[in-house]
Motif scaffolding. Structure first.
Motif, PDB file in Angstrom:
ATOM      1  N   PHE A  14     -31.676  -0.721  23.836  1.00 24.07           N
ATOM      2  CA  PHE A  14     -30.778  -1.523  24.534  1.00 24.07           C
ATOM      3  C   PHE A  14     -31.028  -3.090  24.581  1.00 24.07           C
ATOM      4  N   THR A  34     -41.142  -1.218  16.670  1.00 24.58           N
ATOM      5  CA  THR A  34     -40.315  -0.055  17.385  1.00 24.58           C
ATOM      6  C   THR A  34     -41.008   1.325  17.022  1.00 24.58           C
ATOM      7  N   ASN A  35     -40.820   1.957  18.092  1.00 21.97           N
ATOM      8  CA  ASN A  35     -41.181   3.484  18.092  1.00 21.97           C
ATOM      9  C   ASN A  35     -40.026   4.473  17.222  1.00 21.97           C
ATOM     10  N   SER A  83     -45.745   9.514  27.809  1.00 23.86           N
ATOM     11  CA  SER A  83     -45.207   8.142  28.373  1.00 23.86           C
ATOM     12  C   SER A  83     -45.504   7.997  29.804  1.00 23.86           C
TER      13      SER A  83
HETATM   14  N1  NAP Z   1     -32.348  -0.895  31.795  1.00 19.00           N
HETATM   15  C1  NAP Z   1     -32.330  -1.637  33.012  1.00 19.00           C
HETATM   16  O1  NAP Z   1     -31.437  -1.508  33.860  1.00 19.00           O
HETATM   17  C2  NAP Z   1     -33.301  -2.396  33.249  1.00 19.00           C
HETATM   18  C3  NAP Z   1     -33.341  -3.204  34.577  1.00 19.00           C
HETATM   19  C4  NAP Z   1     -34.513  -3.892  34.945  1.00 19.00           C
HETATM   20  C5  NAP Z   1     -35.556  -4.120  33.914  1.00 19.00           C
HETATM   21  N2  NAP Z   1     -35.498  -3.574  32.559  1.00 19.00           N
HETATM   22  C6  NAP Z   1     -36.670  -3.865  32.111  1.00 19.00           C
HETATM   23  O2  NAP Z   1     -35.918  -4.249  30.628  1.00 19.00           O
HETATM   24  C7  NAP Z   1     -36.784  -3.919  29.382  1.00 19.00           C
HETATM   25  C8  NAP Z   1     -36.012  -3.095  28.595  1.00 19.00           C
HETATM   26  O3  NAP Z   1     -35.430  -1.980  29.026  1.00 19.00           O
HETATM   27  P1  NAP Z   1     -34.253  -1.102  28.430  1.00 19.00           P
HETATM   28  O4  NAP Z   1     -33.533  -0.514  29.253  1.00 19.00           O
HETATM   29  O5  NAP Z   1     -33.562  -2.103  27.263  1.00 19.00           O
HETATM   30  O6  NAP Z   1     -35.312  -0.284  27.532  1.00 19.00           O
HETATM   31  P2  NAP Z   1     -35.048   0.503  26.053  1.00 19.00           P
HETATM   32  O7  NAP Z   1     -34.360  -0.297  25.089  1.00 19.00           O
HETATM   33  O8  NAP Z   1     -34.564   1.957  26.199  1.00 19.00           O
HETATM   34  O9  NAP Z   1     -36.682   0.491  25.410  1.00 19.00           O
HETATM   35  C9  NAP Z   1     -37.254  -0.805  25.344  1.00 19.00           C
HETATM   36  C10 NAP Z   1     -38.662  -0.519  24.454  1.00 19.00           C
HETATM   37  O10 NAP Z   1     -39.415   0.382  25.070  1.00 19.00           O
HETATM   38  C11 NAP Z   1     -39.737   1.723  24.143  1.00 19.00           C
HETATM   39  N3  NAP Z   1     -39.524   2.733  25.021  1.00 19.00           N
HETATM   40  C12 NAP Z   1     -38.905   3.036  26.128  1.00 19.00           C
HETATM   41  N4  NAP Z   1     -39.086   4.382  26.868  1.00 19.00           N
HETATM   42  C13 NAP Z   1     -40.237   4.869  25.905  1.00 19.00           C
HETATM   43  C14 NAP Z   1     -40.832   6.051  26.000  1.00 19.00           C
HETATM   44  N5  NAP Z   1     -40.637   6.950  27.061  1.00 19.00           N
HETATM   45  N6  NAP Z   1     -41.924   6.077  25.180  1.00 19.00           N
HETATM   46  C15 NAP Z   1     -41.955   5.330  24.107  1.00 19.00           C
HETATM   47  N7  NAP Z   1     -41.445   4.100  24.277  1.00 19.00           N
HETATM   48  C16 NAP Z   1     -40.344   3.965  24.862  1.00 19.00           C
HETATM   49  C17 NAP Z   1     -38.656   1.610  23.339  1.00 19.00           C
HETATM   50  O11 NAP Z   1     -38.970   2.238  22.158  1.00 19.00           O
HETATM   51  P3  NAP Z   1     -38.128   2.169  20.617  1.00 19.00           P
HETATM   52  O12 NAP Z   1     -38.563   1.221  20.047  1.00 19.00           O
HETATM   53  O13 NAP Z   1     -38.467   3.696  20.164  1.00 19.00           O
HETATM   54  O14 NAP Z   1     -36.620   2.095  21.020  1.00 19.00           O
HETATM   55  C18 NAP Z   1     -38.220   0.062  23.183  1.00 19.00           C
HETATM   56  O15 NAP Z   1     -39.331  -0.396  22.271  1.00 19.00           O
HETATM   57  C19 NAP Z   1     -37.966  -2.945  30.237  1.00 19.00           C
HETATM   58  O16 NAP Z   1     -39.114  -3.932  30.269  1.00 19.00           O
HETATM   59  C20 NAP Z   1     -37.369  -2.802  31.612  1.00 19.00           C
HETATM   60  O17 NAP Z   1     -38.377  -2.686  32.517  1.00 19.00           O
HETATM   61  C21 NAP Z   1     -34.387  -2.746  32.513  1.00 19.00           C
END
Ligand code: NAP
Length: 310
Positions: A14, A34-35, A83
């Protein structure tokens, strides 16, 4: 400033996707750690792909060799199997160690607004531990703190719309008189790139210009997508059981007790803080009402099938 390679964790995910796209648009070479190397993404073939080999720091460092700025999005949303927040803290520290070994000039790291080691919510306390470790690492860094994100590929606001479309009544946790201050994911990416070009330690909020009471946010989404549902106010424990039932049906975790607790404790906004990102959720919603919530955003589904597009 941007002569070398830039690294982004999770570029097929994302926030990482938006950060990598903006870097590519600026003519940067991008490597992603990336995973999910096989995930369906328009960025496949446009970025170099390396594994998030947390258990092998020298290999991780090798992947980061020649990198100017590391944009780190890595985190887990909740404890599930291997995780866990505890592992995510350890893994984040391994990533920082590798960045240091590789001579990365700057780390731009996504944390969260209201992270605190004293927080009763592990998401927030674990995030704060990582923030402290980064600050103590000696790496030149930026910590960027969104509260909640919206944009194509996001889960949180999409799934509120999905519930409004699918269910005859909307279950509200308690009064709904707590807040959410959403920030547009492209604005967050923009802010991350701006932070990437600095060379001083910074800690910034990523906040959109609108701060909604949750009950008003739900009503705003309902009106925009043409699904004005009757709202049923439930004690949070009962609401959580409803969330569990949806999770069971969708083979996902719809919302955790922690997420409900954090939302109700008003951690998804920062009262009195100046917005740092320009896009209004209501403007974005007006343009995206047709698509928002049409399909369910499945967190565990993304983990089960690592080829599935976000
Ligand atoms: N989404 C929101 O509303 C939100 C709000 C506030 C803060 N944030 C922060 O923003 C950052 C990115 O969030 P996002 O929503 O963009 O996340 P995302 O794209 O789903 O994941 C970001 C990264 O973490 C890895 N990852 C996520 N869940 C995992 C799991 N269960 N096991 C192994 N790897 C995992 C992903 O792996 P892959 O390489 O496989 O893709 C990717 O490398 C995070 O630090 C989050 O705390 C998000």
């Amino acid at each position: 400033m941007f002569d070398k390679k830039q690294a982004v964790t999770g570029a097929f995910g994302f926030t990482g996707g938006y950060i990598a796209r903006q870097l590519l648009e600026k003519g940067q070479k991008v490597v992603t750690l990336t995973n999910s190397p096989q995930r369906n993404s328009p960025l496949q073939g446009r970025v170099e792909v390396r594994p998030l080999s947390f258990d092998d720091v020298p290999r991780l460092a090798e992947s980061l060799r020649g990198v100017e700025v590391l944009y780190n999005t890595y985190w887990v949303r909740f404890n599930h199997g291997e995780s866990t927040f505890a592992n995510a803290v350890r893994q984040s520290l391994a990533l920082f160690e590798a960045a240091k070994l590789a001579g990365v000039e700057r780390v731009v790291h996504i944390s969260i607004a209201n992270a605190s080691t004293d927080s009763p919510f592990e998401y927030y306390s674990a995030k704060a531990s990582v923030d402290y470790a980064l600050k103590a690492s000696g790496l030149c860094h930026a910590i960027v703190r969104p509260a909640a994100l919206f944009g194509a590929g996001g889960i949180l606001l999409n799934n509120i719309a999905w519930a409004l479309r699918r269910l005859p009544v909307f279950a509200m946790f308690g009064t709904g008189k707590y807040h959410m201050q959403p920030v547009f994911v492209e604005d967050l990416a923009n802010l991350m790139l701006a932070q990437g070009s600095l060379r001083e330690d910074t800690d910034v909020l990523a906040l959109g210009p609108e701060d909604f009471m949750y009950k008003d946010l739900v009503a705003t989404i309902g009106k925009a997508i043409g699904c004005n549902r009757r709202v049923m106010h439930l004690p949070p424990q009962l609401g959580y059981l409803g969330a569990k039932a949806i999770g069971f049906l969708m083979r996902d975790v719809f919302a955790t007790q922690e997420e409900i607790g954090g939302l109700m404790a008003d951690l998804l906004h920062v009262p009195g803080a100046a917005p740092t990102c320009p896009t209004r959720f209501t403007d974005w919603l007006a343009k995206n009402a047709d698509s928002l919530g049409r399909s369910y955003g499945n967190e565990l589904g993304r983990r089960r099938d690592k080829t599935k597009r976000y």
